[in-house]
Design a protein around this motif. Structure first.
Motif, PDB file in Angstrom:
ATOM      1  N   TYR A  63     -22.418 -31.551   8.481  1.00 50.84           N
ATOM      2  CA  TYR A  63     -21.860 -30.446   7.957  1.00 50.84           C
ATOM      3  C   TYR A  63     -22.550 -29.273   8.138  1.00 50.84           C
ATOM      4  CZ  TYR A  63     -18.283 -33.548   6.119  1.00 50.84           C
ATOM      5  OH  TYR A  63     -17.179 -34.665   6.072  1.00 50.84           O
ATOM      6  N   GLY A  64     -23.843 -29.297   8.151  1.00 45.35           N
ATOM      7  CA  GLY A  64     -24.810 -28.185   8.181  1.00 45.35           C
ATOM      8  C   GLY A  64     -25.547 -27.830   9.598  1.00 45.35           C
ATOM      9  N   GLN A  65     -24.921 -28.263  10.745  1.00 44.25           N
ATOM     10  CA  GLN A  65     -25.496 -27.694  11.978  1.00 44.25           C
ATOM     11  C   GLN A  65     -25.200 -26.444  12.108  1.00 44.25           C
ATOM     12  OE1 GLN A  65     -27.354 -29.812  14.338  1.00 44.25           O
ATOM     13  NE2 GLN A  65     -27.825 -31.084  12.556  1.00 44.25           N
ATOM     14  N   ARG A  66     -26.038 -25.621  12.633  1.00 44.50           N
ATOM     15  CA  ARG A  66     -25.976 -24.238  12.469  1.00 44.50           C
ATOM     16  C   ARG A  66     -25.716 -23.552  13.841  1.00 44.50           C
ATOM     17  NH1 ARG A  66     -30.374 -21.302   9.178  1.00 44.50           N
ATOM     18  NH2 ARG A  66     -31.684 -22.470  10.624  1.00 44.50           N
ATOM     19  N   VAL A  67     -24.683 -22.842  14.307  1.00 46.39           N
ATOM     20  CA  VAL A  67     -24.468 -22.102  15.410  1.00 46.39           C
ATOM     21  C   VAL A  67     -24.422 -20.516  15.350  1.00 46.39           C
ATOM     22  CG1 VAL A  67     -23.161 -21.897  17.430  1.00 46.39           C
ATOM     23  CG2 VAL A  67     -23.621 -24.377  16.413  1.00 46.39           C
ATOM     24  N   SER A  68     -25.055 -20.012  16.128  1.00 44.56           N
ATOM     25  CA  SER A  68     -24.952 -18.484  16.315  1.00 44.56           C
ATOM     26  C   SER A  68     -23.866 -18.020  16.994  1.00 44.56           C
ATOM     27  CB  SER A  68     -26.340 -17.652  16.562  1.00 44.56           C
ATOM     28  OG  SER A  68     -26.258 -16.381  16.619  1.00 44.56           O
ATOM     29  N   ASN A  69     -22.798 -17.382  16.492  1.00 40.72           N
ATOM     30  CA  ASN A  69     -22.065 -16.595  17.351  1.00 40.72           C
ATOM     31  C   ASN A  69     -22.394 -15.581  18.114  1.00 40.72           C
ATOM     32  OD1 ASN A  69     -19.109 -16.089  18.257  1.00 40.72           O
ATOM     33  ND2 ASN A  69     -19.326 -14.317  16.938  1.00 40.72           N
ATOM     34  N   ALA A  70     -22.234 -15.619  19.664  1.00 40.28           N
ATOM     35  CA  ALA A  70     -22.748 -14.548  20.458  1.00 40.28           C
ATOM     36  C   ALA A  70     -21.519 -13.666  20.810  1.00 40.28           C
ATOM     37  CB  ALA A  70     -23.268 -14.942  21.657  1.00 40.28           C
ATOM     38  N   GLY A  71     -21.493 -12.228  20.752  1.00 42.56           N
ATOM     39  CA  GLY A  71     -20.431 -11.439  21.161  1.00 42.56           C
ATOM     40  C   GLY A  71     -19.427 -11.334  20.011  1.00 42.56           C
ATOM     41  N   ASP A  72     -18.387 -10.173  20.304  1.00 42.76           N
ATOM     42  CA  ASP A  72     -17.366 -10.328  19.529  1.00 42.76           C
ATOM     43  C   ASP A  72     -16.155 -10.751  19.835  1.00 42.76           C
ATOM     44  OD1 ASP A  72     -18.770  -8.543  17.460  1.00 42.76           O
ATOM     45  OD2 ASP A  72     -18.979  -7.073  18.955  1.00 42.76           O
ATOM     46  N   SER A  73     -16.145 -11.971  20.739  1.00 44.20           N
ATOM     47  CA  SER A  73     -14.978 -12.233  21.141  1.00 44.20           C
ATOM     48  C   SER A  73     -14.080 -12.959  20.001  1.00 44.20           C
ATOM     49  CB  SER A  73     -15.104 -13.463  22.250  1.00 44.20           C
ATOM     50  OG  SER A  73     -15.743 -14.604  21.530  1.00 44.20           O
ATOM     51  N   MET A  74     -14.470 -13.207  18.841  1.00 41.22           N
ATOM     52  CA  MET A  74     -13.879 -13.795  17.803  1.00 41.22           C
ATOM     53  C   MET A  74     -13.678 -12.827  16.615  1.00 41.22           C
ATOM     54  SD  MET A  74     -12.569 -16.771  18.376  1.00 41.22           S
ATOM     55  CE  MET A  74     -12.059 -17.025  16.511  1.00 41.22           C
ATOM     56  N   SER A  75     -13.985 -11.572  16.997  1.00 45.05           N
ATOM     57  CA  SER A  75     -13.605 -10.602  16.012  1.00 45.05           C
ATOM     58  C   SER A  75     -12.145 -10.238  15.716  1.00 45.05           C
ATOM     59  CB  SER A  75     -14.376  -9.195  16.543  1.00 45.05           C
ATOM     60  OG  SER A  75     -14.144  -8.224  15.499  1.00 45.05           O
ATOM     61  N   PRO A  76     -11.922 -10.187  14.188  1.00 45.42           N
ATOM     62  CA  PRO A  76     -12.668 -10.088  13.231  1.00 45.42           C
ATOM     63  C   PRO A  76     -13.200 -11.157  12.376  1.00 45.42           C
ATOM     64  CG  PRO A  76     -10.502  -9.400  12.588  1.00 45.42           C
ATOM     65  CD  PRO A  76     -10.530  -9.938  14.119  1.00 45.42           C
ATOM     66  N   VAL A  77     -12.462 -12.207  12.713  1.00 39.57           N
ATOM     67  CA  VAL A  77     -12.916 -13.336  11.989  1.00 39.57           C
ATOM     68  C   VAL A  77     -14.591 -13.667  12.032  1.00 39.57           C
ATOM     69  CG1 VAL A  77     -12.541 -16.129  11.705  1.00 39.57           C
ATOM     70  CG2 VAL A  77     -10.580 -14.634  12.196  1.00 39.57           C
ATOM     71  N   LYS A  79     -18.102 -12.071  13.738  1.00 47.05           N
ATOM     72  CA  LYS A  79     -18.723 -11.014  14.460  1.00 47.05           C
ATOM     73  C   LYS A  79     -19.974 -11.233  15.090  1.00 47.05           C
ATOM     74  CE  LYS A  79     -17.661  -7.609  10.535  1.00 47.05           C
ATOM     75  NZ  LYS A  79     -18.176  -6.587   9.572  1.00 47.05           N
ATOM     76  N   ASN A  80     -20.515 -10.734  15.866  1.00 43.20           N
ATOM     77  CA  ASN A  80     -21.575 -11.075  16.660  1.00 43.20           C
ATOM     78  C   ASN A  80     -22.896 -11.200  15.761  1.00 43.20           C
ATOM     79  OD1 ASN A  80     -23.491 -11.211  19.105  1.00 43.20           O
ATOM     80  ND2 ASN A  80     -24.010  -9.070  18.944  1.00 43.20           N
ATOM     81  N   GLY A  81     -23.535 -12.279  15.989  1.00 38.91           N
ATOM     82  CA  GLY A  81     -24.724 -12.615  15.278  1.00 38.91           C
ATOM     83  C   GLY A  81     -24.296 -13.677  14.190  1.00 38.91           C
ATOM     84  N   ASP A  82     -23.267 -13.536  13.702  1.00 36.47           N
ATOM     85  CA  ASP A  82     -22.691 -14.633  12.698  1.00 36.47           C
ATOM     86  C   ASP A  82     -23.351 -15.950  12.751  1.00 36.47           C
ATOM     87  OD1 ASP A  82     -21.685 -12.540  11.198  1.00 36.47           O
ATOM     88  OD2 ASP A  82     -19.535 -13.237  11.690  1.00 36.47           O
ATOM     89  N   VAL A  83     -23.982 -16.357  12.073  1.00 30.35           N
ATOM     90  CA  VAL A  83     -24.219 -17.829  11.956  1.00 30.35           C
ATOM     91  C   VAL A  83     -23.317 -18.764  10.866  1.00 30.35           C
ATOM     92  CG1 VAL A  83     -26.007 -19.590  11.467  1.00 30.35           C
ATOM     93  CG2 VAL A  83     -26.712 -17.160  11.986  1.00 30.35           C
ATOM     94  N   VAL A  84     -22.918 -19.788  11.799  1.00 28.20           N
ATOM     95  CA  VAL A  84     -21.751 -20.543  11.271  1.00 28.20           C
ATOM     96  C   VAL A  84     -22.165 -21.954  11.059  1.00 28.20           C
ATOM     97  CG1 VAL A  84     -20.009 -18.906  12.138  1.00 28.20           C
ATOM     98  CG2 VAL A  84     -20.523 -20.844  13.231  1.00 28.20           C
ATOM     99  N   LEU A  85     -21.791 -22.709  10.015  1.00 30.18           N
ATOM    100  CA  LEU A  85     -21.870 -24.048   9.919  1.00 30.18           C
ATOM    101  C   LEU A  85     -20.760 -24.833  10.682  1.00 30.18           C
ATOM    102  CD1 LEU A  85     -22.880 -24.276   5.979  1.00 30.18           C
ATOM    103  CD2 LEU A  85     -24.611 -24.210   8.310  1.00 30.18           C
ATOM    104  N   VAL A  86     -21.206 -25.885  11.146  1.00 33.47           N
ATOM    105  CA  VAL A  86     -20.007 -26.617  12.041  1.00 33.47           C
ATOM    106  C   VAL A  86     -19.893 -28.153  11.454  1.00 33.47           C
ATOM    107  CG1 VAL A  86     -19.652 -27.501  14.295  1.00 33.47           C
ATOM    108  CG2 VAL A  86     -20.947 -25.681  14.138  1.00 33.47           C
ATOM    109  N   ASP A  87     -18.695 -28.414  11.232  1.00 38.18           N
ATOM    110  CA  ASP A  87     -18.220 -29.677  10.623  1.00 38.18           C
ATOM    111  C   ASP A  87     -18.128 -30.640  12.159  1.00 38.18           C
ATOM    112  OD1 ASP A  87     -16.964 -31.921   9.957  1.00 38.18           O
ATOM    113  OD2 ASP A  87     -15.508 -30.738   8.601  1.00 38.18           O
TER     114      ASP A  87
END
Length: 212
Positions: A63-77, A79-87
């Motif tokens: 549950y704690g693997q981190r991935v950085s979002n590159a770009g704004d393709s998923m904006s507004p949910v 943003k570029n650079g957001d670090v998300v945790l992956v289930d």
């Protein structure tokens, strides 16, 4: 002759006396006492520590693997650079569904950066984009799909039939998204899906659970 025998006899007596006078070492037979209650408590403590370490490791792994979002393709949910945790565990129990935001490697390229997109079409379905709308199996579909007025259909300008383990993904910000509409990404295989994005840990407006 008698004197010699007398001397020998005296030497034997002195030797015997010295042997009798030599101190003997004595080791008392002391019993070793083991506190069974203390041993039991120590063992239980070690078990608790081991279980806590295993739980912490599992939580980070699944549950704690981190991935950085590159770009704004998923904006507004996202943003570029957001670090998300992956289930990483959820898709071992259930299959990805329409509307899920998944993390995957494009075309299975292990050297590529992880991409984050939303599932638009499921295995076995046929998807087509025409007149700015998404059609699933020939019918216009909007449920679980967060895009509209698609100006670029890309590969989906013609019907795309998905295999039994393939998914069609589109970024919420479809105007600035490289997704299944492009040849570089294409259909996403189940084996290339790393997991589901579920929590944003970057400080800012998006901090918290990933919004559907």
């Amino acid at each position: 002759m008698k004197k010699r025998e007398i001397r020998k006899k005296r030497r034997r007596q002195r030797t015997k006396q010295q042997a009798q006078q030599k101190p003997k070492l004595h080791f008392p037979n002391e019993g070793i006492h083991i506190d069974k209650e203390r041993v039991k408590k120590s063992f239980l403590l070690l078990l608790e520590i081991g279980a806590a370490c295993l739980l912490a490791y599992s939580l980070v792994l699944f549950y704690g693997q981190r991935v950085s979002n590159a770009g704004d393709s998923m904006s507004p949910v996202l943003k570029n650079g957001d670090v998300v945790l992956v289930d990483r565990l959820i898709y071992n129990a259930v299959k990805p569904k329409r509307g899920d935001i998944i993390v995957f490697k494009p075309a299975g390229n292990e050297n590529a950066h992880y991409l984050i997109k939303r599932v638009a079409a499921l295995p076995g379905e046929t998807i087509q984009i025409k007149n700015g709308s998404i059609y699933i199996d020939g019918e216009e579909h909007t449920e679980g799909i967060y895009v509209s007025d698609l100006s670029s259909a890309g590969l989906a300008a013609e019907p795309v039939e998905l295999g039994s383990n393939e998914y069609f993904v589109i970024g919420d910000n479809h105007e600035g998204s490289d997704d299944s509409r492009t040849a570089d990404v294409g259909n996403v295989k189940r084996s290339d899906i790393f997991g589901k994005a579920w929590f944003v840990i970057s400080p800012g407006d998006n901090f918290g659970r990933v919004r559907d």
